[in-house]
Design an enzyme around this catalytic site. Structure first.
Site: not given
Ligand code: FAD
Ligand code: EPU
Length: 348
Positions: A163, A233, A328
């Protein structure tokens, strides 16, 4: 260039919380970005670049100019061993992943359904299901917001981490990412060691099978922001020392953690869940009842509801395990980025 004054940001971030900004501008070309930064009346105002707002919490009305990234376009070139995708920063990431598979380019499937723009992917080096953006990144192209020159960084120069990247440090607020270069090897190697992907038949795997499985697990585990506002997250998974992890084990035998460089990465969702916070509501904000790492907007939450709930999580986790959680989600204040510890003092 399309612009609005005193615009409501609720449709521009996935938490869906009402908050305004002084000016909202949609930028569709590099020249339009330069025009915003050189606009005489806006020169002294703070500026914020926004993708899809899926990692954002606006803590106050924003007293500046918000630039919505709408740089669109995709081109593909081929070399002997790989497909090379040049993707404009405003392209929608989940659509890009689906499109690339339709074209027959494998390699992005583990990163399916992560909301946001392609140009935001390098910033926190998006990751899920055993893969990170860095694994496919060839280069990142950006506009230097002081010289207005376009430059490229190689994957190595982006200093990607968990991240994390150079865009959160040395280049913070100094550049706008305008495009990303993605390299997808023709000799596709599946990545299916992570949790729910292990159940797939390892000997006959296809990229589409991984894509379908990732989509289905994500739909089951994570709330859809279209229905319940959230930013994924809320906290990062903390890395603690091996010594601290071993000291916690007797009290919490099921604690989830795995070894990484520098210690043990602990599942923050597990920590929050096992101190009994799952489902806790504060005003219109709630800790998701099935995934404790996600805070959801269940009933017209205010930013303050989310902030107070996040502070409760941070403090309870500290009291229980002496582990500090770092958010995050990016907190945006009236004129600049802010942090939970600045908004609410730590209680413990
Ligand atoms: P924004 O939220 O609009 O911006 C994020 C940051 O980047 C801000 O500081 C902004 O100023 C800056 N920024 C944006 N665009 C630019 C640019 N072009 N140049 C310079 N700075 C910029 N993240 C994960 O890593 N893994 C996951 O599995 C994951 N799952 C998610 C699930 C859900 C349901 C949600 C809502 C979010 C999840 N995220 C996850 C977080 C999110 O999807 C990522 O951080 C994504 O990359 C954000 O993109 P955005 O375009 O919405 O950025
Ligand atoms: N867990 C619990 N209780 C909960 C949630 C999770 O016990 O309420 C336990 C699960 O059972 C598992 C462990 O925690 O053993 C990890 O959970 P999970 O696999 O769902 O992943 P996570 O750590 O919650 C991370 C990323 C996600 C990404 C998933 C899959 C971070 C901060 N989050 O989540 O990214 O999609 O792994 O790779 O690293 C995001 O960054 O926004 C995001 C959604």
């Amino acid at each position: 260039m399309q612009s609005q004054t005193q615009a409501n940001l609720s449709a521009y971030h996935t938490f869906g919380i009402d908050q305004t900004c002084q000016h909202l501008v949609h930028v569709q070309s590099v020249q339009e970005i330069i025009d915003v930064y050189q606009h005489r009346e806006w020169q002294t105002l703070p500026k914020l670049i926004l993708g899809k707002g899926s990692n954002m919490l606006f803590t106050q009305p924003y007293q500046g100019v918000v630039l919505v990234n709408q740089l669109l376009g995709k081109t593909v070139t081929e070399s002997t061993d790989a497909w090379h995708l040049h993707i404009q920063a405003g392209e929608d990431w989940p659509s890009l992943v689906a499109w690339s598979l339709e074209q027959g380019f494998s390699g992005l499937e583990n990163l399916a359904l992560i909301p946001g723009c392609a140009g935001s992917a390098p910033i926190q080096n998006i990751g899920a299901y055993g893969m990170e953006f860095k694994d496919v990144c060839e280069y990142v192209e950006f506009l230097d917001l002081t010289t207005f020159q376009t430059q490229r960084l190689t994957r190595e120069q982006c200093l990607f981490g968990y991240r994390d990247s150079i865009f959160k440090h040395q280049l913070y607020q100094r550049v706008m990412i305008t495009a990303v270069g993605i390299k997808l090897d023709k000799q596709w190697q599946p990545k299916a060691e992570y949790g729910p992907l292990k159940a797939l038949p390892q000997h006959a795997l296809t990229a589409n099978m991984i894509f379908d499985q990732v989509c289905s697990v994500r739909r089951e585990k994570l709330p859809d922001p279209e229905r319940q506002g959230n930013a994924g997250s809320f906290f990062k998974n903390p890395v603690i020392s091996e010594q601290q992890f071993q000291a916690l084990k007797p009290r919490f035998p099921d604690i989830v953690g795995f070894s990484v460089e520098g210690g043990v990465k602990v599942a923050a969702g597990w920590l929050i869940d096992h101190c009994g916070l799952k489902g806790l509501k504060l005003g219109g904000a709630q800790i998701h009842p099935n995934q404790a790492l996600v805070i959801v907007n269940v009933a017209k939450a205010s930013a303050n509801d989310v902030i107070q709930l996040a502070a409760k999580v941070r403090d309870t986790v500290w009291e229980t395990y002496q582990i500090h959680l770092e958010h995050e989600v990016r907190f945006i204040g009236a004129t600049e980025e802010t942090y939970l510890d600045q908004l609410v003092e730590r209680q413990a």
